[in-house]
Design a protein around this motif. Sequence first.
Motif, PDB file in Angstrom:
ATOM      1  N   THR A 176      -9.963   3.529   6.194  1.00 40.06           N
ATOM      2  CA  THR A 176      -8.782   2.728   6.537  1.00 40.06           C
ATOM      3  C   THR A 176      -8.088   2.824   5.088  1.00 40.06           C
ATOM      4  N   LYS A 177      -6.807   2.760   5.205  1.00 40.17           N
ATOM      5  CA  LYS A 177      -5.973   2.768   3.831  1.00 40.17           C
ATOM      6  C   LYS A 177      -5.506   1.385   3.534  1.00 40.17           C
ATOM      7  N   ALA A 178      -5.517   0.975   2.354  1.00 45.16           N
ATOM      8  CA  ALA A 178      -5.088  -0.179   1.644  1.00 45.16           C
ATOM      9  C   ALA A 178      -4.067   0.137   0.493  1.00 45.16           C
ATOM     10  N   GLN A 179      -3.449  -0.894   0.004  1.00 44.94           N
ATOM     11  CA  GLN A 179      -2.866  -0.862  -1.195  1.00 44.94           C
ATOM     12  C   GLN A 179      -3.371  -1.985  -2.103  1.00 44.94           C
ATOM     13  N   PRO A 180      -4.532  -1.739  -2.932  1.00 46.14           N
ATOM     14  CA  PRO A 180      -5.158  -2.813  -3.554  1.00 46.14           C
ATOM     15  C   PRO A 180      -4.026  -3.222  -4.660  1.00 46.14           C
ATOM     16  N   ILE A 181      -4.313  -4.334  -5.296  1.00 41.31           N
ATOM     17  CA  ILE A 181      -3.308  -4.644  -6.479  1.00 41.31           C
ATOM     18  C   ILE A 181      -4.130  -5.518  -7.469  1.00 41.31           C
ATOM     19  N   ALA A 182      -3.848  -5.365  -8.892  1.00 43.96           N
ATOM     20  CA  ALA A 182      -4.718  -6.275  -9.837  1.00 43.96           C
ATOM     21  C   ALA A 182      -3.985  -7.857  -9.573  1.00 43.96           C
ATOM     22  N   VAL A 183      -5.006  -8.887  -9.700  1.00 43.73           N
ATOM     23  CA  VAL A 183      -4.939 -10.041  -9.862  1.00 43.73           C
ATOM     24  C   VAL A 183      -3.561 -10.603 -10.717  1.00 43.73           C
ATOM     25  N   SER A 184      -3.435  -9.984 -12.008  1.00 52.26           N
ATOM     26  CA  SER A 184      -2.738 -10.149 -12.908  1.00 52.26           C
ATOM     27  C   SER A 184      -1.110  -9.976 -12.329  1.00 52.26           C
ATOM     28  N   ASP A 185      -1.114  -8.525 -11.681  1.00 48.79           N
ATOM     29  CA  ASP A 185       0.091  -8.196 -11.171  1.00 48.79           C
ATOM     30  C   ASP A 185       0.623  -9.245 -10.030  1.00 48.79           C
ATOM     31  N   VAL A 186      -0.028  -9.723  -8.998  1.00 51.54           N
ATOM     32  CA  VAL A 186       0.085 -10.788  -8.100  1.00 51.54           C
ATOM     33  C   VAL A 186       0.688 -11.918  -8.943  1.00 51.54           C
ATOM     34  N   LEU A 187       0.047 -12.527  -9.825  1.00 54.75           N
ATOM     35  CA  LEU A 187       0.409 -13.544 -10.565  1.00 54.75           C
ATOM     36  C   LEU A 187       1.950 -13.344 -11.121  1.00 54.75           C
ATOM     37  N   LEU A 263     -10.377  -5.076   7.924  1.00 52.09           N
ATOM     38  CA  LEU A 263     -10.737  -3.883   7.708  1.00 52.09           C
ATOM     39  C   LEU A 263     -10.391  -2.593   8.677  1.00 52.09           C
ATOM     40  N   ARG A 264     -10.082  -3.070   9.885  1.00 47.11           N
ATOM     41  CA  ARG A 264      -9.929  -2.150  10.968  1.00 47.11           C
ATOM     42  C   ARG A 264      -8.407  -1.672  10.972  1.00 47.11           C
ATOM     43  N   SER A 265      -7.574  -2.552  10.453  1.00 49.67           N
ATOM     44  CA  SER A 265      -6.285  -2.055  10.379  1.00 49.67           C
ATOM     45  C   SER A 265      -5.548  -1.929   8.808  1.00 49.67           C
ATOM     46  N   GLU A 266      -4.777  -0.963   8.812  1.00 42.34           N
ATOM     47  CA  GLU A 266      -4.341  -0.645   7.367  1.00 42.34           C
ATOM     48  C   GLU A 266      -3.371  -1.914   6.838  1.00 42.34           C
ATOM     49  N   VAL A 267      -3.570  -2.027   5.489  1.00 39.45           N
ATOM     50  CA  VAL A 267      -2.806  -3.001   4.906  1.00 39.45           C
ATOM     51  C   VAL A 267      -2.181  -2.319   3.614  1.00 39.45           C
ATOM     52  N   ILE A 268      -1.046  -1.715   4.112  1.00 39.03           N
ATOM     53  CA  ILE A 268       0.000  -0.984   3.416  1.00 39.03           C
ATOM     54  C   ILE A 268       1.418  -1.779   3.441  1.00 39.03           C
TER      55      ILE A 268
END
Length: 475
Positions: A176-187, A263-268
């Motif tokens: 399954t595809k996702a687009q992870p991101i660093a916590v520092s960028d979220v902040l 995790l069954r669905s994409e989070v992009i």
Amino acid sequence: MKVLLTGSTGYIGRRLKQILLADENIDLRLFVRNKQSVSLKNSKKVEVIEGNTFDKESLEKALEGVHTAFYMIHSLNRKDYKNLDKISAQNFVDIAASCGVKRIIYLGGLGVENENTSEHLLSRLETGQVLSSNPKVQTIWVRAGVIIGSGSTSFEIIRNLTEKLPVMTTPKWVDTKAQPIAVSDVLNYLYESIYLKEEKNLTIDVGAEQLTYKEMMLKTAEALDLKRYIIPLPFLSITLSSYWLNLFTPVRFGVAKALIEGLRSEVIIQNDNAKKYFPNIKPISYLNAVKKAVEEIEKNQVISRWSDRFGKAWDKDHSKDLADAIFVDRKIEYYNNVSKENIYKSFISIGGKEGWFDYDFLWKIRGVIDKMIGGVGLKRGRRDQYNLRVGDSLDFWKVVDVQENKRLLLFAQMKLPGTAWLEFKVDDEKLIQSAYFYPRGVFGRLYWYALVPLHYFVFTNMIKSIVKKAKDKEN
């Protein structure tokens, strides 16, 4: 500008609080269940209001005079969390509107609503929709998927699996595809949202490169300088996968199951608003995010962890619970020529990597049993080996009170037929160690009596070892 921060003792909230405190243009107010859960070096810069989003009177007091409010609340550890989240969000936006709040900033999850959408993600989507429903208040809805940082749930799961399993047999969701991101960028996105010059509601999807979960685990192995092999198996169900995560990672079964379902669905990313409204923020790569998280752990610089707000033991006065305990195992050890400061430092550093003295193997066995029956086990460890604050996890305990050079009170979060506490108190001449237990039914009483012989050896060794450790510090 007066800014209200909810969820300031949670994983994101605790880190965001530090950023907001550093901004001299912000007059910060915190809305918490219990003031004791707030750790502040300079309390004069912050106003703390006690209450919750289901208590409209306290909520109105918290939102009065506020320009921007951060909504960082969810009820994942409650069985009826989906309904509670909707009520909480509705109360918040309605009272915010009546108090003249200009902007609500909400951190939700990436994803779209379809037949594969998990209950957890649906709840996050509904919360965002409720918060965006009142035309009198602008809502900036920042949506992130897999957040990578020291202490984050996603990172703890991926890191633990990668470190412990050279060969991983995984369900088909690893593709399954996702687009992870660093916590520092979220902040950065959350903080910059305060000063965004836009008056309409916005949904801002954030993330770095697209990766499958398999690619994330392989890149994590690369960052850890490990060689790993992943073999997807189509017959592994959500329940089996949840037990797998429960056994090999720090998260408990209920949390693991909620995450696996997601995790069954994409989070992009579904829009380009992050680039449009925040052109100066360039998210770092997944590999660099992992390396940064590992560095924080190695340098003992973990600010917050996913388990900081897991459980509610510190949200109330605990003195009555201790007084009501039916069984108490109390040990007293007198000490000479040892400072109470070193006695305190000695018991404040128990657990985690340093373990539980001579009977550490018994604690490990109890931790494995706890994991097998769906408990938290010992894998959570500690955020910091030598410092504790209210709300910290300590193996399968939760810190509910800590007073420097005086007291440490721990609440048991392992699976038990009752309620248990462990307390350390120090004065000028003796250390008092007390284990409290309030049994649930006949089985609870049988459980306590069965462990009395073990308790004698374990607790006697513990208090003597704490004093010995303190004496060694003096020499």
